[in-house]
Design an enzyme around this catalytic site. Structure first.
Site, PDB file in Angstrom:
ATOM      1  N   ASP A 111       0.787  -1.247   0.000  1.00  0.00           N
ATOM      2  CA  ASP A 111       0.000   0.000   0.000  1.00  0.00           C
ATOM      3  C   ASP A 111       0.812   1.286   0.000  1.00  0.00           C
ATOM      4  O   ASP A 111       0.406   2.282   0.618  1.00  0.00           O
ATOM      5  CB  ASP A 111      -0.966   0.007   1.198  1.00  0.00           C
ATOM      6  CG  ASP A 111      -2.153  -0.915   0.974  1.00  0.00           C
ATOM      7  OD1 ASP A 111      -2.456  -1.243  -0.190  1.00  0.00           O
ATOM      8  OD2 ASP A 111      -2.780  -1.330   1.973  1.00  0.00           O
ATOM      9  N   ASP A 163      16.030 -11.964  -6.185  1.00  0.00           N
ATOM     10  CA  ASP A 163      14.792 -12.214  -5.442  1.00  0.00           C
ATOM     11  C   ASP A 163      13.631 -11.377  -5.996  1.00  0.00           C
ATOM     12  O   ASP A 163      13.789 -10.665  -6.986  1.00  0.00           O
ATOM     13  CB  ASP A 163      15.029 -11.914  -3.957  1.00  0.00           C
ATOM     14  CG  ASP A 163      15.920 -12.970  -3.300  1.00  0.00           C
ATOM     15  OD1 ASP A 163      15.705 -14.171  -3.576  1.00  0.00           O
ATOM     16  OD2 ASP A 163      16.827 -12.590  -2.538  1.00  0.00           O
ATOM     17  N   HIS A 181     -10.789   5.480  -0.550  1.00  0.00           N
ATOM     18  CA  HIS A 181      -9.347   5.537  -0.809  1.00  0.00           C
ATOM     19  C   HIS A 181      -8.977   4.460  -1.812  1.00  0.00           C
ATOM     20  O   HIS A 181      -9.663   3.443  -1.929  1.00  0.00           O
ATOM     21  CB  HIS A 181      -8.550   5.334   0.494  1.00  0.00           C
ATOM     22  CG  HIS A 181      -8.815   4.023   1.150  1.00  0.00           C
ATOM     23  ND1 HIS A 181      -9.924   3.795   1.938  1.00  0.00           N
ATOM     24  CD2 HIS A 181      -8.149   2.838   1.104  1.00  0.00           C
ATOM     25  CE1 HIS A 181      -9.917   2.547   2.368  1.00  0.00           C
ATOM     26  NE2 HIS A 181      -8.853   1.934   1.869  1.00  0.00           N
ATOM     27  N   LYS A 214       2.855  -6.598  -9.220  1.00  0.00           N
ATOM     28  CA  LYS A 214       1.946  -5.674  -8.532  1.00  0.00           C
ATOM     29  C   LYS A 214       0.520  -6.156  -8.778  1.00  0.00           C
ATOM     30  O   LYS A 214       0.187  -6.530  -9.907  1.00  0.00           O
ATOM     31  CB  LYS A 214       2.135  -4.274  -9.112  1.00  0.00           C
ATOM     32  CG  LYS A 214       1.258  -3.185  -8.524  1.00  0.00           C
ATOM     33  CD  LYS A 214       1.744  -1.829  -9.053  1.00  0.00           C
ATOM     34  CE  LYS A 214       0.845  -0.693  -8.640  1.00  0.00           C
ATOM     35  NZ  LYS A 214      -0.400  -0.625  -9.430  1.00  0.00           N
ATOM     36  N   CYS A 268      -2.966  -3.271   7.347  1.00  0.00           N
ATOM     37  CA  CYS A 268      -2.716  -4.178   6.223  1.00  0.00           C
ATOM     38  C   CYS A 268      -1.449  -5.015   6.401  1.00  0.00           C
ATOM     39  O   CYS A 268      -1.419  -6.177   5.991  1.00  0.00           O
ATOM     40  CB  CYS A 268      -2.680  -3.399   4.910  1.00  0.00           C
ATOM     41  SG  CYS A 268      -4.344  -2.899   4.403  1.00  0.00           S
TER      42      CYS A 268
HETATM   43 ZN    ZN Z   1      -8.586  -0.174   1.898  1.00  0.00          ZN
END
Ligand code: ZN
Length: 182
Positions: free
Chosen positions: A9, A46, A70, A99, A135
């Site tokens: 994030d 990696d 958001h 991603k 998160c």
């Molecule tokens: Zn969220």
């Protein structure tokens, strides 16, 4: 054994001064260290992975009642922030850079992350980004339950409150068996 660095994030909405759910300056201060880590992982052969909140603004999301809108998919707020955006753009064609959007706190929930890691025999995860006690925490909890080895560099994560930061770092170490390093 391959390792993966997860940068969670690190988007404009969470990092920029005008982001809609920003951690502000402490999060902006992670930038150079995250770039350093990304280069280190990448140069070592990696993986560098960007699990990124991607919402639609729908009222059924459990976050709808808790937070302002958001990381709406396709908006500037959902784009990676600053130097990390440049780093991603420069490396995104690599098959060791990945991603993806997530719509829950945990990077594993409703995503193919576990499958992606297991296919590549990656068992060693480094977690960085924001927010340490939301998160990053929920990602660490799932990773723990899936038997991954966890390392959390304390200067690679941050959140809204000092209390949240301290509590989560203790929890990573004492309840999830993570290596918490300086
Ligand atoms: Zn969220």
């Amino acid at each position: 054994m391959k390792k993966a660095l997860l940068i969670i994030d690190y988007t404009n909405d969470f990092i920029a001064d005008n982001g809609s759910l920003t951690c502000g300056k402490p999060a902006q201060a992670l930038e150079d260290y995250l770039i350093e880590l990304a280069n280190k992982f990448y140069d070592n052969g990696d993986y560098v992975i960007f699990p990124t909140d991607g919402h639609t603004g729908d009222t059924f999301s459990p976050e709808y009642k808790l937070f302002p809108p958001h990381n709406i998919v396709g908006t500037p707020g959902q784009e990676l922030h600053g130097k990390l955006k440049d780093w991603y753009e420069a490396h995104k064609s690599s098959d060791r850079v990945y991603k993806f959007n997530k719509n829950r706190y945990s990077s594993f929930q409703n995503t193919n992350l576990d499958n992606y890691l297991r296919e590549r025999k990656i068992n060693d995860l480094w977690l960085t980004g924001v927010c340490t006690d939301i998160c990053v925490l929920h990602t660490a909890m799932t990773a723990y339950n899936l038997n991954y080895d966890l390392t959390i560099p304390s200067k690679g994560v941050t959140t809204f409150t000092e209390h949240g930061q301290e509590w989560a770092l203790d929890h990573f170490k004492n309840a999830l068996g993570a290596k918490v390093i300086e």
